[in-house]
Design an enzyme around this catalytic site. Structure first.
Site, PDB file in Angstrom:
ATOM      1  N   ALA A  11       0.805  -1.215   0.000  1.00  0.00           N
ATOM      2  CA  ALA A  11       0.000   0.000   0.000  1.00  0.00           C
ATOM      3  C   ALA A  11       0.843   1.273   0.000  1.00  0.00           C
ATOM      4  O   ALA A  11       0.395   2.323  -0.477  1.00  0.00           O
ATOM      5  CB  ALA A  11      -0.925   0.000   1.214  1.00  0.00           C
ATOM      6  N   HIS A 234      -1.718 -12.649  -4.628  1.00  0.00           N
ATOM      7  CA  HIS A 234      -2.079 -11.990  -3.376  1.00  0.00           C
ATOM      8  C   HIS A 234      -0.864 -12.047  -2.461  1.00  0.00           C
ATOM      9  O   HIS A 234      -0.317 -13.127  -2.210  1.00  0.00           O
ATOM     10  CB  HIS A 234      -3.271 -12.688  -2.728  1.00  0.00           C
ATOM     11  CG  HIS A 234      -3.734 -12.024  -1.465  1.00  0.00           C
ATOM     12  ND1 HIS A 234      -4.596 -12.640  -0.583  1.00  0.00           N
ATOM     13  CD2 HIS A 234      -3.461 -10.810  -0.932  1.00  0.00           C
ATOM     14  CE1 HIS A 234      -4.833 -11.832   0.425  1.00  0.00           C
ATOM     15  NE2 HIS A 234      -4.148 -10.709   0.237  1.00  0.00           N
ATOM     16  N   ASP A 235      -0.426 -10.911  -1.946  1.00  0.00           N
ATOM     17  CA  ASP A 235       0.816 -10.882  -1.176  1.00  0.00           C
ATOM     18  C   ASP A 235       0.790 -11.825   0.023  1.00  0.00           C
ATOM     19  O   ASP A 235       1.812 -12.424   0.375  1.00  0.00           O
ATOM     20  CB  ASP A 235       1.192  -9.457  -0.760  1.00  0.00           C
ATOM     21  CG  ASP A 235       0.065  -8.677  -0.113  1.00  0.00           C
ATOM     22  OD1 ASP A 235      -0.964  -9.276   0.261  1.00  0.00           O
ATOM     23  OD2 ASP A 235       0.207  -7.451   0.009  1.00  0.00           O
ATOM     24  N   GLN A 302       2.214   2.437  11.715  1.00  0.00           N
ATOM     25  CA  GLN A 302       2.673   3.183  10.541  1.00  0.00           C
ATOM     26  C   GLN A 302       2.064   4.585  10.509  1.00  0.00           C
ATOM     27  O   GLN A 302       2.755   5.572  10.220  1.00  0.00           O
ATOM     28  CB  GLN A 302       2.320   2.422   9.258  1.00  0.00           C
ATOM     29  CG  GLN A 302       3.132   1.154   9.044  1.00  0.00           C
ATOM     30  CD  GLN A 302       2.564   0.261   7.950  1.00  0.00           C
ATOM     31  OE1 GLN A 302       1.522   0.542   7.377  1.00  0.00           O
ATOM     32  NE2 GLN A 302       3.231  -0.851   7.683  1.00  0.00           N
TER      33      GLN A 302
END
Length: 484
Positions: A11, A234-235, A302
């Site tokens: 992201a 998909h990670d 984050q």
């Protein structure tokens, strides 16, 4: 031995990581890093996908400049988001990001017509307001009329590079639109969101050769001859392949922006207990299922780091947290208010005030509150996971960025009462490369690949301490049950 490139896009950033095997060890080298993120456009938060293509090609140029003339390449990204493509193969708009507010009420609205139990029995996928099903439910109907193909983000990137369009199953399963029994898109659910099955390119398994990079890109950029392999796109699916777990009693925690905690199963588990706990059956590589729970994850820290003007590194925040007293505040880290608040620090403080608890003020207190409560949620989820799948979990393999947070790893081991094995941090890129290696024949299968991983990267083990405050987990469970 072939040379491999993992394109791993999250992201906030993306990387191209070069993978080679030397003397029986897998070596990784980051050759290109770039920023990613959504921006406000036409009233929505949208991804800049053209930017991602340019950065992939720029990274390949760096690889060619090293004298590497041929590579295999696999792409993994986040899930659920998609690109609408017209009959000419052009995207209609930049894709809307899953954190956009358009789907805030979509689950409630759609499930007023279709019971949740009905949807879960069909798909085995947990209910999250940003699932593709709910994004399409809120999609502009005029745009859907113009849409020839709906492509998940990594599939779209592969399509632009090669001209070949597929829908890879590990990512497609996160749409909450695949039927567990049929192995296809569910016609009833698609009808509810005004989409037809043939608007998605055909389904393929992880490890499918997609094709070579188109000649036009090789003319425009000085890049190696590149074969694109549709890896576990998909990670999280790639991260699970990259988790060096062995036997039947291990679980995984892919700890990054999101925390995905679960077990690798050969058959799905979509009974009532799984439904009540909102566990999901995402499809994995090679016929497996990622039976897991989505947890808000390091996104919270984050955002805090960003709001502190990045004056502290993650390591420094963890060090400040270690100096603070533990468990001064209990937080439901999966509360939707933490999904995308205007200000994360203020949201945590407001939460504390509203629940009559200690209000964290300093960076250390805030970081401690986050790591404490993530660990509590992980431990609680491990116990619930074990109960649902019907056998004990003795080891939790933590991979991804969170594997570097020793405080959180030790707390999780203490609270869950199990051994935690931390690492590798780059499990997503590693899993991406392992799938590519299985496709080319350089690695026989996943088990052999995981032995290669365990032999190649440093893993740290955290055993539960005898003097740990395990009673706090009971208090936390009571808090989650009664906080409102």
């Amino acid at each position: 031995m072939n040379t491999y490139v993992a394109v791993d896009i999250g992201a906030s950033s993306g990387r191209l990581i070069l993978g080679t095997v030397d003397e029986g060890k897998l070596n990784l080298e980051e050759v290109h890093r770039f920023k990613n993120g959504f921006t406000k456009e036409d009233g929505h938060d949208r991804w800049q996908v053209d930017h991602l293509i340019c950065e992939i090609l720029a990274g390949l140029e760096k690889i060619k400049a090293r004298g590497i003339n041929r590579v295999n390449l696999g792409i993994d990204t986040w899930a659920v988001d998609y690109v609408l493509v017209d009959e000419d193969g052009k995207k209609l708009h930049n894709p809307i990001a899953y954190r956009d507010s358009r789907t805030n009420s979509a689950v409630t609205n759609l499930t007023s017509a279709l019971p949740r139990e009905y949807i879960y029995e069909k798909t085995g996928i947990q209910f999250q307001n940003f699932n593709t099903l709910y994004q399409l439910y809120t999609e502009d109907k005029a745009d859907l009329e113009k849409t020839d193909k709906i492509m998940m983000i990594p599939d779209y990137l592969g399509y632009i590079l090669t001209g070949n369009a597929v829908t890879e199953v590990t990512n497609a399963s996160t749409t909450q639109m695949l039927n567990l029994r049929q192995g296809l898109f569910d016609k009833d659910l698609m009808g509810e969101v005004n989409v037809e099955a043939d608007q998605f390119p055909h389904l393929v398994e992880a490890g499918t050769l997609l094709g070579g990079v188109r000649r036009k890109w090789r003319k425009q950029y000085n890049i190696p001859e590149t074969d694109v392999i549709t890896t576990a796109t998909h990670d999280t699916a790639s991260a699970v392949v990259g988790a060096p777990g062995f036997g039947d009693n291990w679980a995984f925690l892919s700890s990054g922006t999101w925390s995905l905690l679960g077990a690798e199963l050969n058959t799905p588990e979509n009974g009532l207990d799984a439904f009540r706990e909102n566990y999901t059956n995402e499809w994995g590589a090679y016929g497996t299922y990622r039976f897991l729970k989505n947890i808000m994850g390091l996104w919270i820290i984050q955002k805090v780091k960003e709001e502190l003007n990045n004056q502290y590194s993650f390591a420094e925040l963890a060090a400040l947290a270690e100096k603070e007293k533990s468990f001064k505040i209990l937080i439901d880290v999966n509360d939707l208010r933490f999904q995308n608040p205007d200000n994360m620090i203020r949201e945590i403080q407001d939460y504390a005030s509203e629940t009559g608890q200690f209000v964290p003020e300093t960076p250390g207190e805030i970081a401690r509150a986050i790591y404490d409560n993530l660990s509590l949620y992980y431990a609680d989820s491990v116990h619930k996971l074990s109960a649902i799948i019907g056998h004990p979990i003795t080891t939790l393999n933590i991979v991804g960025g969170g594997s570097n947070v020793a405080l959180m790893n030790q707390l999780t081991a203490d609270l869950a009462g199990i051994t935690v094995v931390a690492g590798p941090g780059e499990a997503t890129a590693i899993g991406n490369i392992i799938v590519q290696m299985i496709t080319t024949g350089d690695v026989k299968n996943v088990v052999v690949g995981r032995h290669l991983i365990a032999n190649s990267f440093e893993l740290k083990t955290f055993a539960p301490r005898k003097d740990a405050n395990v009673d706090i987990l009971t208090k936390y469970r009571d808090f989650l049950a009664t906080k409102y």
